[in-house]
Design an enzyme around this catalytic site. Structure first.
Site, PDB file in Angstrom:
ATOM      1  N   ASP A   1      78.709 -21.663 -40.484  1.00  0.00           N
ATOM      2  CA  ASP A   1      78.003 -21.002 -41.304  1.00  0.00           C
ATOM      3  C   ASP A   1      78.359 -19.470 -40.743  1.00  0.00           C
ATOM      4  O   ASP A   1      78.274 -19.286 -39.568  1.00  0.00           O
ATOM      5  CB  ASP A   1      76.299 -21.225 -41.290  1.00  0.00           C
ATOM      6  CG  ASP A   1      75.641 -20.503 -42.377  1.00  0.00           C
ATOM      7  OD1 ASP A   1      75.095 -21.118 -43.336  1.00  0.00           O
ATOM      8  OD2 ASP A   1      75.463 -19.282 -42.341  1.00  0.00           O
TER       9      ASP A   1
ATOM     10  N   ASN B   1      68.748 -26.715 -49.255  1.00  0.00           N
ATOM     11  CA  ASN B   1      67.857 -25.959 -50.101  1.00  0.00           C
ATOM     12  C   ASN B   1      68.255 -25.910 -51.605  1.00  0.00           C
ATOM     13  O   ASN B   1      69.412 -25.875 -51.956  1.00  0.00           O
ATOM     14  CB  ASN B   1      67.850 -24.316 -49.382  1.00  0.00           C
ATOM     15  CG  ASN B   1      67.628 -24.267 -48.242  1.00  0.00           C
ATOM     16  OD1 ASN B   1      66.781 -24.861 -47.788  1.00  0.00           O
ATOM     17  ND2 ASN B   1      68.422 -23.151 -47.357  1.00  0.00           N
TER      18      ASN B   1
ATOM     19  N   GLN C   1      67.447 -21.328 -52.042  1.00  0.00           N
ATOM     20  CA  GLN C   1      68.776 -21.525 -52.194  1.00  0.00           C
ATOM     21  C   GLN C   1      69.606 -20.131 -52.632  1.00  0.00           C
ATOM     22  O   GLN C   1      69.078 -19.769 -53.717  1.00  0.00           O
ATOM     23  CB  GLN C   1      69.267 -22.721 -53.241  1.00  0.00           C
ATOM     24  CG  GLN C   1      70.798 -22.693 -53.007  1.00  0.00           C
ATOM     25  CD  GLN C   1      71.007 -23.852 -54.587  1.00  0.00           C
ATOM     26  OE1 GLN C   1      70.200 -24.568 -55.059  1.00  0.00           O
ATOM     27  NE2 GLN C   1      72.506 -24.219 -54.720  1.00  0.00           N
TER      28      GLN C   1
ATOM     29  N   HIS D   1      75.142 -27.379 -51.225  1.00  0.00           N
ATOM     30  CA  HIS D   1      75.491 -27.555 -49.595  1.00  0.00           C
ATOM     31  C   HIS D   1      74.373 -27.991 -48.825  1.00  0.00           C
ATOM     32  O   HIS D   1      73.340 -27.788 -49.070  1.00  0.00           O
ATOM     33  CB  HIS D   1      75.970 -26.319 -49.201  1.00  0.00           C
ATOM     34  CG  HIS D   1      75.074 -25.020 -49.478  1.00  0.00           C
ATOM     35  ND1 HIS D   1      74.897 -24.281 -50.547  1.00  0.00           N
ATOM     36  CD2 HIS D   1      74.123 -24.444 -48.482  1.00  0.00           C
ATOM     37  CE1 HIS D   1      73.788 -23.538 -50.482  1.00  0.00           C
ATOM     38  NE2 HIS D   1      73.260 -23.619 -49.354  1.00  0.00           N
TER      39      HIS D   1
ATOM     40  N   HIS E   1      73.014 -27.935 -44.942  1.00  0.00           N
ATOM     41  CA  HIS E   1      73.013 -27.430 -43.640  1.00  0.00           C
ATOM     42  C   HIS E   1      73.019 -28.456 -42.534  1.00  0.00           C
ATOM     43  O   HIS E   1      72.057 -29.025 -42.579  1.00  0.00           O
ATOM     44  CB  HIS E   1      71.983 -26.090 -43.462  1.00  0.00           C
ATOM     45  CG  HIS E   1      71.911 -24.978 -44.495  1.00  0.00           C
ATOM     46  ND1 HIS E   1      72.183 -23.805 -43.990  1.00  0.00           N
ATOM     47  CD2 HIS E   1      71.392 -25.028 -45.921  1.00  0.00           C
ATOM     48  CE1 HIS E   1      72.125 -22.954 -45.295  1.00  0.00           C
ATOM     49  NE2 HIS E   1      71.860 -23.717 -46.057  1.00  0.00           N
TER      50      HIS E   1
HETATM   51  P1  5GP Z   1      71.401 -21.053 -48.664  1.00  0.00           P
HETATM   52  O1  5GP Z   1      70.429 -20.066 -48.281  1.00  0.00           O
HETATM   53  O2  5GP Z   1      72.182 -21.149 -50.181  1.00  0.00           O
HETATM   54  O3  5GP Z   1      70.816 -22.496 -48.514  1.00  0.00           O
HETATM   55  O4  5GP Z   1      72.537 -21.087 -47.354  1.00  0.00           O
HETATM   56  C1  5GP Z   1      73.793 -20.366 -47.784  1.00  0.00           C
HETATM   57  C2  5GP Z   1      74.442 -20.376 -46.561  1.00  0.00           C
HETATM   58  O5  5GP Z   1      75.688 -19.759 -46.820  1.00  0.00           O
HETATM   59  C3  5GP Z   1      73.750 -19.157 -45.720  1.00  0.00           C
HETATM   60  O6  5GP Z   1      73.278 -19.817 -44.480  1.00  0.00           O
HETATM   61  C4  5GP Z   1      74.604 -18.229 -45.217  1.00  0.00           C
HETATM   62  O7  5GP Z   1      74.810 -17.651 -44.216  1.00  0.00           O
HETATM   63  C5  5GP Z   1      75.978 -18.983 -45.633  1.00  0.00           C
HETATM   64  N1  5GP Z   1      77.162 -18.112 -46.312  1.00  0.00           N
HETATM   65  C6  5GP Z   1      76.970 -17.251 -47.469  1.00  0.00           C
HETATM   66  N2  5GP Z   1      78.160 -16.671 -47.457  1.00  0.00           N
HETATM   67  C7  5GP Z   1      79.072 -17.314 -46.642  1.00  0.00           C
HETATM   68  C8  5GP Z   1      80.391 -17.167 -46.376  1.00  0.00           C
HETATM   69  O8  5GP Z   1      81.215 -16.405 -46.882  1.00  0.00           O
HETATM   70  N3  5GP Z   1      81.146 -17.647 -45.369  1.00  0.00           N
HETATM   71  C9  5GP Z   1      80.302 -18.842 -44.698  1.00  0.00           C
HETATM   72  N4  5GP Z   1      80.969 -19.375 -43.631  1.00  0.00           N
HETATM   73  N5  5GP Z   1      78.976 -18.959 -44.792  1.00  0.00           N
HETATM   74  C10 5GP Z   1      78.417 -18.147 -45.742  1.00  0.00           C
END
Ligand code: 5GP
Ligand code: ZN
Length: 113
Positions: free
Chosen positions: A30, A86, A93, A99, A101
Site C-alpha cells: 500500500d 472495505n 471503500q 481489494h 488489506h
Molecule cells: P480502500 O480505502 O479503498 O479500502 O483502500 C484503498 C487503498 O489503496 C488505500 O489504503 C490507499 O493507500 C491505497 N492506494 C491508493 N492508490 C494507490 C496506488 O496508486 N498505489 C498503491 N500501492 N496503493 C494505493
C-alpha cells in the site's frame, strides 16, 4: 477498466512494489501503509467491490483467500495479521476495484474506527 488505478497496477501501467503475483491475483505494498506491513491483495480481473462479485468469481476469490497465508508467511507475519475488505460507502471503500488489506507487524485494535 481503463480508468481504474488497480487495473493499471495489475497491468503494470503504474508501478507498484509487488510482493506476490500469479495469473489471477497480484499483491503489492500500500502507498500509505497503516501498519509496518500493509499489503493489498487483488484479483487481476476488475470487480468493483465484494458486492460486485458473482458466482463466476468464486474460484478466483477462493484462490485469493487461500493464498493469503503464504503471502503473510512470506511477509513475516507469523504472529498473526488482519485481512480487511472495505465495501461501499459506509465501508469507506475509496478504490473501486475489489481489494483486501493485509495488515501486520503490530497489534491491531478492535473495534476498528
Ligand atoms: P480502500 O480505502 O479503498 O479500502 O483502500 C484503498 C487503498 O489503496 C488505500 O489504503 C490507499 O493507500 C491505497 N492506494 C491508493 N492508490 C494507490 C496506488 O496508486 N498505489 C498503491 N500501492 N496503493 C494505493
Ligand atoms: Zn480495476
Amino acid at each position: 477498466m481503463s480508468d481504474c488505478i488497480f487495473c493499471k497496477i495489475a497491468n503494470k501501467e503504474i508501478p507498484s512494489n509487488v510482493a506476490y503475483e500469479d495469473s489471477e491475483i497480484i499483491c503489492f505494498h500500500d502507498l500509505q501503509p497503516q501498519a509496518p506491513v500493509h499489503l493489498l491483495v487483488i484479483p487481476k480481473k476488475h470487480i468493483e467491490s465484494l458486492d460486485g462479485a458473482g458466482a463466476e468469481d468464486a474460484a478466483v476469490l477462493g484462490g485469493l483467500l487461500t493464498k493469503v497465508k503464504a503471502i503473510a508467511a512470506e511477509a513475516g507475519l507469523a504472529n498473526g495479521y488482519r485481512l480487511v475488505c472495505n465495501c461501499g460507502e459506509d465501508g469507506m471503500q475509496t478504490v473501486k476495484h475489489l481489494h483486501f488489506h493485509l495488515l501486520g507487524k503490530r497489534k491491531m485494535l478492535w473495534p476498528p474506527g
